[in-house]
Structures are given as structure tokens and as C-alpha cells.
Motif scaffolding. Structure first.
Motif, short mmCIF file in Angstrom:
data_model
loop_
_atom_site.label_atom_id
_atom_site.label_comp_id
_atom_site.label_asym_id
_atom_site.label_seq_id
_atom_site.Cartn_x
_atom_site.Cartn_y
_atom_site.Cartn_z
N ALA A 62 0.83 -1.21 0.00
CA ALA A 62 0.00 0.00 0.00
C ALA A 62 0.86 1.26 0.00
O ALA A 62 0.60 2.21 -0.76
CB ALA A 62 -0.94 0.00 1.21
N PHE A 63 1.89 1.27 0.84
CA PHE A 63 2.76 2.44 0.92
C PHE A 63 3.54 2.64 -0.39
O PHE A 63 3.70 3.77 -0.86
CB PHE A 63 3.73 2.32 2.09
CG PHE A 63 3.14 2.76 3.40
CD1 PHE A 63 2.87 4.10 3.63
CD2 PHE A 63 2.85 1.84 4.40
CE1 PHE A 63 2.32 4.53 4.84
CE2 PHE A 63 2.32 2.25 5.61
CZ PHE A 63 2.04 3.59 5.83
N GLU A 64 4.05 1.55 -0.94
CA GLU A 64 4.82 1.69 -2.18
C GLU A 64 3.95 2.27 -3.30
O GLU A 64 4.39 3.12 -4.07
CB GLU A 64 5.39 0.34 -2.63
CG GLU A 64 6.26 0.50 -3.88
CD GLU A 64 6.84 -0.80 -4.39
OE1 GLU A 64 7.73 -0.75 -5.25
OE2 GLU A 64 6.40 -1.88 -3.93
N LEU A 65 2.70 1.82 -3.36
CA LEU A 65 1.80 2.33 -4.40
C LEU A 65 1.58 3.83 -4.25
O LEU A 65 1.56 4.57 -5.23
CB LEU A 65 0.47 1.58 -4.34
CG LEU A 65 -0.47 1.73 -5.55
CD1 LEU A 65 0.22 1.32 -6.84
CD2 LEU A 65 -1.73 0.91 -5.34
N LEU A 66 1.44 4.29 -3.00
CA LEU A 66 1.27 5.72 -2.76
C LEU A 66 2.53 6.50 -3.15
O LEU A 66 2.46 7.55 -3.79
CB LEU A 66 0.95 5.97 -1.29
CG LEU A 66 -0.49 5.70 -0.84
CD1 LEU A 66 -0.63 5.95 0.66
CD2 LEU A 66 -1.48 6.57 -1.60
#
Length: 513
Positions: A366-370
Motif C-alpha cells: 500500500a505504501f509503495e503504491l502511494l
């Protein structure tokens, strides 16, 4: 008896009747035809003028479709068919327009009634060129029939010829030909997809020279390029992620880089001539955002938005831009400093990437996508992007600290709600994709934040409803006008179009829900 009457006072019924028997029993009727009809074959090119007279002398409402089909079929299947004369006599609308109804009827019958093999054999380059140059303003059934027939063709080379013919019509934009090509590019013929992508890219970068001869060459070229982008965006509907990625990358480069020449990462023959206009770039951004959304959602389940190597497609898109940032042939449209924020962004991404995809937690995905999408936003809105990167980094630091009572999940949800307030469809899309990774692990505080956001929006909606009920008739009229403008805006952004990012403006209630 009918055969012996010849051309004198020939009716449509008699002509169709005689052509039918000529086709069925040619050896029997050939002598009578030669004696009374000038030639042993009714479909001889020398008879085209007389056949056209018979067709045009008949009121279209009295014509049976079967009669037209019989006549056209005999003409097309004849060994003496002359493409040039056939097109000129039967597919050309006269200057006075008196034969328009008949011509359109003949064309419709050709496209809708003749067998597929006959159509494919008959639609040679000359006839197609003639047809398409004649019918810029046609809509509806005729355009649908043309698309239906073209999609029956299986020859890649013929399809490419047709595509080039349509591309080089003047003007293509604003006509039914644009709609025809929009559907034609989705043809499933082997090898056609890759070939038409290259053809459209080439024409986008270097439009046909004929456009420079127009009265308003810059405006005509701009419209042509915008149409090329729209046709390319239609190809995003493919289910092949690699092809969607290639198209998304093309839109990305056209949106944010000032192309001066070729490179290994972006091979072209030469720099765009003339240069891309601001309006063209804005349209490329709209198509980029729609294509990016497709890229993030194309694969089902756990592989959604992920390439074969286990990395996000967005990761490959962003890394592909790194080589262009140092290429003198690709200066940025909106220059931004490769400073601490940019380096910090890649530091976090690289840290997450050091872990094998199989052992990454949903939170890390999730963080990488953001982070990746914030990196893309840097190319358009540097100031807003760096603010978002800072907020995401702060939340990521909370997540990394394994301390009891760590409220990072509620902070993450609060961050997503804040991102929803940006007027950027790209950010809204990524909010949904990032949230997907956390749905199974939300705590009570995070859920409370979501409920509070929904309830506060409901309260706002009720207050607005009460104000409207107590308002004047003029306010009601104004409300109707607003609703109409919202409908127009929704229609214009169906494909994931993106507007400029305004941090302070809030999204409508329905979007937040």
C-alpha cells in the motif's frame, strides 16, 4: 419477353430480374442480351451509365432492398468489374445532390447485405479511398455498417491500408470517419494491433504533410494529434498488460517531456514537427490518467496492477522515466529539482523493493503504491507532490516503529481521506487501490475515522437540502443549471481524465462515499 425489351423504359424490377437470370443461366440469355441490351453482359462497365439512370429514376421509397442487392451483387461479381468506373457511377454524390438518397441506399446495401468474401475482395484501395473521401458527414447506420464490414476483414495488410486511408482523409476530425477508425483500431486480426499502434504513434509525432497545406495548419495538426491520442487510448481496452504499459508510457512521455529527438527508451524517426501544443499535452495527460487507471486494475485478484516480475507496473513506468531525465533530447515541460525530496522518495521505494514480493506485507504494498504515484505527480505538480510525499513518509515512519499503541493505521486512513480532497482523479484512483491492501487489518480507530467522514458529509448534504427547500424559485433554477454542468463534467471525465490539483477544494459527497 422482358429480356427482349432492352433499355427502353427499363424499370428497376426488370433490370434486377434480367440480372438475376443472367447470373443463373448466362449461356441462355447472353445472345438476347447482346441483341437487345448492347452487350452480352448487363454488368459490363459500358452499361454503368444506363444502370445508374435506372436507379436514379426510381423513388427510393418504392425500392425493394432485394432488387438493389441483386443489381449490386451482379456488378461486383462480374469479371468485367471496373473499380474506378463503379465508384464514380454508383458511389458518387452529384453536385446538385439529386442522387444522394440513391447513392446512400446503394452504399448501405453493399455494406450490409453482400457476403463477407465479396466485400473483402471488392474493398480494394481505390474504392475505399473514393468512399471515405465522399462521406465525411455521414452518421448512424451507415457508419455502423462500414465498421461492421471492415471488422470482417482478416487481412492485416488490407486493414493497415484502410487505416492509413482514413488517417489521411482531410478532414478526418469531427466526421464519422473518426468514429469508424475508433472502432477499427480494435480489430482482432493477427499482428494488426502492434502495427496500428506504430502507425498511430508515427502519425502523432510527424503528422501527414498534407495538413500543412490547410488554411489553419497549426489548428488542423493539433486536432489530428488529439484524434491520434484518442484512437491510441481506445487500444488500452486490450487485456494484454504489456501493451497497456507501452501505451501508458507513450502518453506519459508526450505529457511531461518536450521531445527533441529519439532515444533507446523512446524510439522515433525525428522530433515532432511542429512541436506539441499545450492543448495537445493537456489531452495527453487526460489519456495518460485513463491509461494509468487501466494499468493499475488490469489483472485480477492479487496480481492486480502487478507485472510478471512481481513489481507494480507503475514502478516500471516511473523507473523508465529516470533515463529520460538525463537525456538532452527529453527536457521536462515543467522542470523540477532532483533534490532531497526526490532522493528520499527513491530511498523508500528502493527499501521496499529490496524485499521479495512474496514476503512483503500488505501495508508495504500500500505504501509503495502511494509513493510511486506521488512520484508520477512530481512531473505535473511538484509542490503538491512533495507535500504528499512528506505526509506519506511520515505515516510510513510510524508504521515502521513497532511500538505498542502505534496509531499508524488511523493516520494512514486520515491520509487517504486527505488525498481524496485533491481534485486529481489519479490520486483518487490510487487511494482506492491502496486502501484495498488494508481492508482486512483496519483497527477501530481507522474505522471510526471513516464513519465520521461519511456522517459529516451526510450532515452537510442535509443542511444543503434544507437550504434548497427554503430557497426561492431562482435558487431552484440555479440548482438545475449546476446539475447540468456537473453532468457535463462527469461525461467529460468518464475515461479517468485528470484536472489540475487543487488541494483546498473538497470533492462532492458522492465521491467520498
Amino acid at each position: 419477353d422482358e429480356l427482349s425489351k432492352g433499355w427502353k423504359e427499363c424499370s428497376l424490377e426488370r433490370l434486377a430480374f434480367c440480372m438475376y437470370f443472367e447470373r443463373k443461366i448466362p449461356s441462355v440469355v447472353s445472345k438476347l442480351l447482346k441483341k437487345n441490351w448492347s452487350f452480352s453482359h448487363l454488368a459490363h462497365p459500358q452499361n454503368y451509365d444506363k444502370i445508374a439512370v435506372v436507379l436514379n429514376s426510381t423513388h427510393t421509397e418504392k425500392i425493394l432492398k432485394s432488387q438493389i442487392v441483386e443489381i449490386i451483387k451482379c456488378l461486383i461479381e462480374s469479371n468485367t468489374l471496373s473499380s474506378k468506373k463503379f465508384s464514380k457511377r454508383f458511389f458518387t454524390i452529384s453536385d446538385d445532390g439529386n442522387n444522394k438518397c440513391m447513392v446512400l441506399l446503394i452504399l448501405e446495401m453493399c455494406l450490409s447485405s453482400l457476403p463477407d468474401d465479396v466485400i473483402q475482395d471488392t474493398l480494394n484501395k481505390y474504392i475505399l479511398n473514393h468512399l471515405l473521401s465522399q462521406y465525411h458527414g455521414l452518421q448512424g447506420k451507415l457508419a455502423d455498417s462500414l465498421v461492421h464490414r471492415l471488422r470482417k476483414i482478416t487481412s492485416k495488410d488490407l486493414l493497415l491500408e484502410i487505416t492509413e486511408i482514413i488517417l489521411h482523409q482531410k478532414p478526418v476530425t469531427g466526421s464519422c470517419l473518426s468514429a469508424v477508425l475508433s472502432k477499427l483500431v480494435l480489430h482482432p486480426a493477427d499482428g494488426y494491433f502492434d502495427a496500428v499502434v506504430q502507425l498511430l504513434k508515427k502519425n502523432f509525432i510527424n503528422p501527414p504533410e498534407a495538413l500543412s497545406e490547410d488554411k489553419h495548419p497549426s489548428k488542423t495538426t493539433e486536432s489530428f494529434r488529439i484524434n491520434c491520442l484518442a484512437w491510441l487510448h481506445n487500444l488500452v481496452k486490450t487485456n494484454d498488460p504489456k501493451k497497456v504499459f507501452d501505451l501508458t508510457k507513450f502518453f506519459f512521455v508526450c505529457s511531461f517531456f518536450d521531445i527533441k529527438g529519439a532515444s533507446d527508451a523512446f524510439p522515433i524517426v525525428r522530433a515532432p514537427e511542429p512541436e506539441l501544443s499545450e492543448k495537445t499535452r493537456d489531452f495527453a495527460k487526460v489519456k495518460f490518467n485513463g491509461s494509468l487507471k487501466r494499468l493499475m486494475t488490469i489483472s485480477p485478484g492479487e496480481k492486480r496492477g502487478i507485472a510478471e516480475d512481481g513489481r507494480f507496473w507503475v514502478y516500471h513506468l516511473l523507473t523508465s522515466s529516470l533515463s529520460l531525465l538525463t537525456d538532452e533530447n527529453f527536457p521536462l515541460v515543467n522542470e523540477f529539482p532532483l533534490d532531497d525530496e526526490w532522493q528520499a522518495l527513491w530511498g523508500v521505494i528502493d527499501e521496499i523493493e529490496t524485499k521479495e514480493p512474496k514476503i512483503r506485507t500488505p501495508q508495504e504494498w500500500a505504501f509503495e503504491l502511494l509513493f510511486l504515484n506521488a512520484g508520477i505527480l512530481v512531473f505535473e505538480e511538484y509542490d503538491h507532490a512533495t507535500t504528499i510525499i512528506g505526509d506519506v513518509a511520515e505515516c510510513f515512519e510510524k508504521h515502521r516503529k513497532k511500538v505498542k499503541g502505534n496509531k499508524w493505521k488511523s493516520t494512514f486512513v486520515d491520509l487517504l481521506l486527505t488525498l481524496l480532497s485533491y481534485e486529481s482523479n489519479m490520486l483518487r484512483n490510487v487511494v482506492g487501490e491502496s486502501f484495498r491492501y488494508l481492508t482486512k487489518s483496519l483497527d477501530e480507530d481507522a474505522l471510526d475515522l471513516l464513519m465520521d467522514a461519511i456522517e459529516s458529509q451526510d450532515d452537510e448534504g442535509e443542511a444543503i437540502d434544507n437550504d434548497n427547500e427554503s430557497g426561492s424559485d431562482n435558487e431552484i433554477d440555479n440548482e438545475d443549471e449546476v446539475s447540468e454542468s456537473i453532468d457535463d463534467n462527469e461525461l467529460s471525465s468518464e475515461d479517468g481524465s485528470d484536472e489540475s490539483v487543487e488541494k483546498k477544494e473538497k470533492v462532492p459527497t458522492a465521491t467520498l462515499r
